[in-house]
Design an enzyme around this catalytic site. Structure first.
Site, PDB file in Angstrom:
ATOM      1  N   GLY A   8       0.877  -0.675   0.052  1.00  0.00           N
ATOM      2  CA  GLY A   8       0.379  -0.194  -0.343  1.00  0.00           C
ATOM      3  C   GLY A   8       1.304   1.042   0.146  1.00  0.00           C
ATOM      4  CG  LEU A  10       1.586   4.008  -5.459  1.00  0.00           C
ATOM      5  CD1 LEU A  10       0.906   3.192  -6.912  1.00  0.00           C
ATOM      6  CD2 LEU A  10       2.695   4.549  -5.617  1.00  0.00           C
ATOM      7  N   GLY A  11      -0.424   4.983  -0.840  1.00  0.00           N
ATOM      8  CA  GLY A  11      -1.342   5.833  -0.388  1.00  0.00           C
ATOM      9  C   GLY A  11      -1.657   6.353   0.580  1.00  0.00           C
ATOM     10  CD  GLN A  12      -4.208  10.109   4.750  1.00  0.00           C
ATOM     11  OE1 GLN A  12      -4.861  10.140   5.207  1.00  0.00           O
ATOM     12  NE2 GLN A  12      -4.068  11.102   5.028  1.00  0.00           N
ATOM     13  CG  LEU A  13       0.377   5.318   6.899  1.00  0.00           C
ATOM     14  CD1 LEU A  13       1.601   6.113   7.752  1.00  0.00           C
ATOM     15  CD2 LEU A  13      -0.027   3.877   7.921  1.00  0.00           C
ATOM     16  CG  ASP A  34      -0.661   0.433  -3.742  1.00  0.00           C
ATOM     17  OD1 ASP A  34      -0.525   1.676  -3.504  1.00  0.00           O
ATOM     18  OD2 ASP A  34      -1.712   0.143  -4.441  1.00  0.00           O
ATOM     19  CB  ILE A  35      -3.277  -2.947  -6.210  1.00  0.00           C
ATOM     20  CG1 ILE A  35      -3.682  -4.271  -6.968  1.00  0.00           C
ATOM     21  CG2 ILE A  35      -4.199  -1.732  -5.767  1.00  0.00           C
ATOM     22  CD1 ILE A  35      -4.919  -4.736  -5.910  1.00  0.00           C
ATOM     23  CE1 TYR A 142      -9.913   1.195   8.591  1.00  0.00           C
ATOM     24  CE2 TYR A 142     -11.004   2.111  10.274  1.00  0.00           C
ATOM     25  CZ  TYR A 142      -9.607   1.911   9.074  1.00  0.00           C
ATOM     26  OH  TYR A 142      -8.493   1.991   9.211  1.00  0.00           O
ATOM     27  CE  LYS A 146      -7.846  -0.982   9.598  1.00  0.00           C
ATOM     28  NZ  LYS A 146      -5.749  -1.186   9.483  1.00  0.00           N
TER      29      LYS A 146
HETATM   30  P1  NAD Z   1      -5.440   4.441   1.928  1.00  0.00           P
HETATM   31  O1  NAD Z   1      -6.301   3.854   0.959  1.00  0.00           O
HETATM   32  O2  NAD Z   1      -4.617   5.964   1.472  1.00  0.00           O
HETATM   33  O3  NAD Z   1      -4.061   3.792   1.263  1.00  0.00           O
HETATM   34  C1  NAD Z   1      -3.860   1.960   0.839  1.00  0.00           C
HETATM   35  C2  NAD Z   1      -3.150   1.813  -0.628  1.00  0.00           C
HETATM   36  O4  NAD Z   1      -3.385  -0.125  -0.804  1.00  0.00           O
HETATM   37  C3  NAD Z   1      -3.907   2.731  -1.999  1.00  0.00           C
HETATM   38  O5  NAD Z   1      -2.294   3.119  -2.619  1.00  0.00           O
HETATM   39  C4  NAD Z   1      -3.889   1.131  -2.171  1.00  0.00           C
HETATM   40  O6  NAD Z   1      -4.001   0.876  -3.929  1.00  0.00           O
HETATM   41  C5  NAD Z   1      -3.575  -0.179  -1.961  1.00  0.00           C
HETATM   42  N1  NAD Z   1      -4.193  -1.501  -2.130  1.00  0.00           N
HETATM   43  C6  NAD Z   1      -5.703  -1.667  -1.855  1.00  0.00           C
HETATM   44  N2  NAD Z   1      -5.531  -2.264  -2.319  1.00  0.00           N
HETATM   45  C7  NAD Z   1      -4.300  -3.637  -2.446  1.00  0.00           C
HETATM   46  C8  NAD Z   1      -4.184  -4.531  -2.927  1.00  0.00           C
HETATM   47  N3  NAD Z   1      -4.791  -6.050  -3.329  1.00  0.00           N
HETATM   48  N4  NAD Z   1      -2.454  -5.408  -2.787  1.00  0.00           N
HETATM   49  C9  NAD Z   1      -1.743  -4.234  -2.470  1.00  0.00           C
HETATM   50  N5  NAD Z   1      -2.004  -3.404  -2.210  1.00  0.00           N
HETATM   51  C10 NAD Z   1      -3.487  -2.358  -2.196  1.00  0.00           C
HETATM   52  O7  NAD Z   1      -4.362   3.814   3.185  1.00  0.00           O
HETATM   53  P2  NAD Z   1      -3.765   5.096   4.179  1.00  0.00           P
HETATM   54  O8  NAD Z   1      -4.276   6.133   4.335  1.00  0.00           O
HETATM   55  O9  NAD Z   1      -2.124   4.774   3.903  1.00  0.00           O
HETATM   56  O10 NAD Z   1      -4.304   3.135   5.303  1.00  0.00           O
HETATM   57  C11 NAD Z   1      -3.034   2.841   5.829  1.00  0.00           C
HETATM   58  C12 NAD Z   1      -2.986   2.089   6.917  1.00  0.00           C
HETATM   59  O11 NAD Z   1      -3.260   2.826   8.005  1.00  0.00           O
HETATM   60  C13 NAD Z   1      -4.520   1.257   6.431  1.00  0.00           C
HETATM   61  O12 NAD Z   1      -4.318   0.033   7.565  1.00  0.00           O
HETATM   62  C14 NAD Z   1      -5.224   1.921   7.287  1.00  0.00           C
HETATM   63  O13 NAD Z   1      -6.411   1.326   8.023  1.00  0.00           O
HETATM   64  C15 NAD Z   1      -4.336   2.484   8.229  1.00  0.00           C
HETATM   65  N6  NAD Z   1      -5.193   3.632   9.532  1.00  0.00           N
HETATM   66  C16 NAD Z   1      -5.079   4.971   8.510  1.00  0.00           C
HETATM   67  C17 NAD Z   1      -5.932   6.264   8.824  1.00  0.00           C
HETATM   68  C18 NAD Z   1      -6.150   7.831   8.175  1.00  0.00           C
HETATM   69  O14 NAD Z   1      -6.155   8.330   8.310  1.00  0.00           O
HETATM   70  N7  NAD Z   1      -5.182   7.429   7.090  1.00  0.00           N
HETATM   71  C19 NAD Z   1      -5.881   5.914   9.930  1.00  0.00           C
HETATM   72  C20 NAD Z   1      -5.898   4.748  10.974  1.00  0.00           C
HETATM   73  C21 NAD Z   1      -4.898   4.005  10.295  1.00  0.00           C
HETATM   74  N1  SER Z   2      -8.804   7.667   9.833  1.00  0.00           N
HETATM   75  C1  SER Z   2      -9.361   6.188   9.287  1.00  0.00           C
HETATM   76  C2  SER Z   2     -10.991   5.869   9.224  1.00  0.00           C
HETATM   77  O1  SER Z   2     -11.177   7.382   8.807  1.00  0.00           O
HETATM   78  C3  SER Z   2      -9.185   6.186  10.960  1.00  0.00           C
HETATM   79  O2  SER Z   2      -8.667   4.556  10.471  1.00  0.00           O
HETATM   80  O3  SER Z   2     -11.555   5.479   8.188  1.00  0.00           O
END
Ligand code: NAD
Ligand code: SER
Length: 326
Positions: A8, A10-13, A34-35, A142, A146
């Site tokens: 993952g 490319l995602g926000q985190l 990433d996918i 969700y 978790k």
């Molecule tokens: P995001 O949606 O921004 O990124 C997720 C990434 O996973 C995307 O780039 C997507 O293309 C990739 N992905 C989706 N399906 C896939 C697959 N089958 N195989 C490979 N990659 C795949 O999410 P995020 O905000 O970066 O969150 C990352 C983690 O942190 C998650 O577990 C989320 O639950 C957790 N989290 C995030 C937040 C938040 O506020 N962003 C808060 C609490 C927990």
């Molecule tokens: N920021 C996340 C969401 O709202 C919390 O895990 O899904």
């Protein structure tokens, strides 16, 4: 932690953890996956990048072995609002992806970081100063994934000795990559709209309190936890961590300190409001502070100033440039 793989990425985190770790350990030592294809080319050009579904265990194991990976940051998941719209897909990805990563870690000896969330709590969890160890009966898909993920990571540690670690993150606020379909996304969107249009229509009610954290602290927390002395970790996979708690009205008031004309109104989305209502107002994170020294650097004011500074300088269509009232 010397050779790292991120799912993952490319995602926000993931985009921020990847940038930080490549800076610390060298780009060749941090494998991004990433996918999707990398739209910006950032991660694909600066170091190794592989596109595959994290549930493809053979491919994951092959990449882990080829790069002699010792630590996986497993970040691929569906967030709360998207998961509620596509619950079976959320179960498949959030549980199937984690189970695949843990099996590969068991076979290859990797450590695994997995984020949990404030979403792991439910409506009958204590809402204020939510304790580290408390009732967890979430009502969103969700949240179900978790809590199950926290337990599965504990299981792999106790049963197989896999070095699993994790955090219950609050809503994450950042300016590099847009959030991917969560309930806390308003706290990012509001800054883009503030500098572009001087106003924002919020999908949560104005008095909805939630825990939040600025991205530099989120990255710091993950890296510090993975570097922590394992002998001190009692809560391996589900540390409460928070940096601030606010509601949309509070955030609007802070933005007005720097953009006095900023206006907010509300068009409430019942699905995301119900999810937010089932989550804590504010958590306590004493275990993280004691067991590995957690200490956030950004409060609401410092985060607001930084978001407005960065976005008003970077966005070409920024019309509302912030001014420093202090
Ligand atoms: P995001 O949606 O921004 O990124 C997720 C990434 O996973 C995307 O780039 C997507 O293309 C990739 N992905 C989706 N399906 C896939 C697959 N089958 N195989 C490979 N990659 C795949 O999410 P995020 O905000 O970066 O969150 C990352 C983690 O942190 C998650 O577990 C989320 O639950 C957790 N989290 C995030 C937040 C938040 O506020 N962003 C808060 C609490 C927990
Ligand atoms: N920021 C996340 C969401 O709202 C919390 O895990 O899904």
């Amino acid at each position: 932690m010397e050779r790292i793989l991120i799912t993952g990425a490319l995602g926000q985190l993931g985009s921020e953890i990847a940038a930080f770790l490549r800076g610390e350990y060298g780009a060749r030592e941090v494998v991004c996956t990433d996918i999707r294809d990398d739209p910006s080319g950032d991660r694909a050009e600066s170091g190794p990048f592989y596109r595959f579904d994290v549930r493809d265990g053979e491919r994951l194991a092959e990449v882990v072995r080829r790069h002699r990976i010792d630590t996986v940051y497993h970040l691929a998941a569906l967030l709360s609002a998207t998961a509620e719209a596509r619950p079976t897909e959320a179960w498949d990805l959030n549980m199937g992806g984690l189970a695949t990563v843990l099996e590969v870690a068991r076979e290859t000896g990797c450590a695994v970081f997995t984020p949990s969330s404030i979403g792991s709590f439910g409506p009958n969890t204590p809402k204020d100063w939510t304790p580290q160890d408390t009732l967890q009966r979430p009502t969103s898909m969700y949240g179900v994934t978790k809590v199950a993920g926290e337990l599965l990571c504990d299981y792999y540690f106790h049963r197989f000795g896999v070095d699993t670690r994790g955090l219950r993150y609050p809503g994450l606020i950042s300016n590099r990559t847009l959030p991917g379909g969560g309930t806390t996304d308003y706290a990012v969107d509001i800054f883009y709209e503030a500098v572009r249009h001087g106003r924002y229509t919020c999908f949560l009610k104005g008095d909805t309190y939630l825990d939040m954290m600025y991205m530099p602290d989120a990255v710091k927390a993950a890296v510090e936890l993975m570097d922590a002395d394992p002998g001190r970790l009692r809560h391996r996979n589900a540390f409460n961590v928070t940096a601030m708690s606010f509601c949309p009205e509070d955030l609007a008031a802070y933005i007005r300190r720097y953009i006095p004309a900023f206006e907010i109104d509300y068009h409430v989305d019942p699905v995301r409001q119900a999810i937010a209502h089932s989550w804590p107002n504010n958590m306590e994170d004493y275990a993280a502070r004691v067991e590995w020294g957690w200490n956030p650097e950004y409060d609401l004011d410092r985060m607001t100033r930084d978001m407005l500074t960065v976005l008003s300088a970077r966005l070409e269509d920024a019309h509302y440039v912030w001014h420093d009232a202090g």
